[in-house]
Write an enzyme that holds these catalytic residues in place. Structure first.
Site, PDB file in Angstrom:
ATOM      1  N   CYS A 266       0.814  -1.220   0.000  1.00 23.38           N
ATOM      2  CA  CYS A 266       0.000   0.000   0.000  1.00 23.38           C
ATOM      3  C   CYS A 266       0.849   1.273   0.000  1.00 23.38           C
ATOM      4  CB  CYS A 266      -0.948  -0.004   1.184  1.00 23.38           C
ATOM      5  SG  CYS A 266      -0.127  -0.046   2.796  1.00 23.38           S
TER       6      CYS A 266
ATOM      7  N   CYS B 210      -1.899   0.438   9.232  1.00 28.08           N
ATOM      8  CA  CYS B 210      -1.331   1.197   8.125  1.00 28.08           C
ATOM      9  C   CYS B 210      -0.904   2.553   8.693  1.00 28.08           C
ATOM     10  CB  CYS B 210      -2.390   1.336   7.033  1.00 28.08           C
ATOM     11  SG  CYS B 210      -1.790   2.072   5.530  1.00 28.08           S
TER      12      CYS B 210
ATOM     13  N   HIS C 149      -1.817  11.402  15.759  1.00 22.57           N
ATOM     14  CA  HIS C 149      -2.427  10.601  14.697  1.00 22.57           C
ATOM     15  C   HIS C 149      -1.325   9.769  14.064  1.00 22.57           C
ATOM     16  CE1 HIS C 149      -4.756   9.486  11.168  1.00 22.57           C
ATOM     17  NE2 HIS C 149      -3.745   9.916  10.423  1.00 22.57           N
TER      18      HIS C 149
ATOM     19  N   ARG D 244      -4.201  -4.997   9.839  1.00 25.60           N
ATOM     20  CA  ARG D 244      -3.180  -4.235   9.108  1.00 25.60           C
ATOM     21  C   ARG D 244      -3.186  -2.820   9.660  1.00 25.60           C
ATOM     22  NH1 ARG D 244      -3.710  -0.943   4.261  1.00 25.60           N
ATOM     23  NH2 ARG D 244      -5.764  -1.874   4.008  1.00 25.60           N
TER      24      ARG D 244
END
Length: 156
Positions: free
Chosen positions: A76, A130, A113, A128
């Site tokens: 990704c 990410c 974040h 996952r």
């Protein structure tokens, strides 16, 4: 002694800084990602293709987040992990931005974040994580942090 270690962990104060203090500490990209819930473009941030052994810590407060042995290539363009260093390292929030419903991941210690978690990862968790590379620092050879209550066992 293990109760004391557990109590220390539970009462560790959160990292809180003003916007000006965060801006002084972080690069513009780190500030955008961690303090403004931004996202770096895929395949552009640090660590998406890092294969070294170590630990990934929060760029804002240095809290341990992920170990390299939980990192995998999801294709990704962002660093992807199937498990955090411990359940209390991160917190999850519902994110309804951009017309989607996703699960946002934030640093438990400083509320930075980090990215999002999806249910399409490998075994054993099927998750996952990410993560934006600009939200982390890599500690080459960094060790798994001791869990609360296991301090005596680790030092023996």
């Amino acid at each position: 002694m293990s109760d004391d270690a557990e109590n220390r962990k539970e009462t560790t104060p959160k990292v809180r800084k003003t916007t000006a203090e965060w801006m002084q500490q972080l690069t513009a990209e780190q500030f955008y990602v961690t303090r403004q819930s931004g996202t770096e473009r895929p395949f552009t941030g640090p660590y998406w293709d890092n294969n070294l052994i170590g630990r990934y810590d929060c760029v804002c407060c240095n809290a341990p987040l992920f170990m390299s042995d939980t990192k995998f290539d999801a294709g990704c363009g962002w660093p992807s992990f199937f498990e955090a260093v411990h359940p209390n390292a991160i917190r999850e929030l519902q994110d309804q931005s951009h017309g989607m419903i996703r699960t946002e991941i934030r640093c438990q210690q400083c509320d930075a974040h980090l990215g999002h978690v999806f249910p399409d990862g490998p075994a054993p968790t099927g998750l996952r994580y990410c993560i934006n590379g600009h939200a982390m620092n890599f500690v080459h050879g960094g060790q798994q942090p001791a869990e609360a209550g296991n301090d005596d066992e680790k030092s023996a």
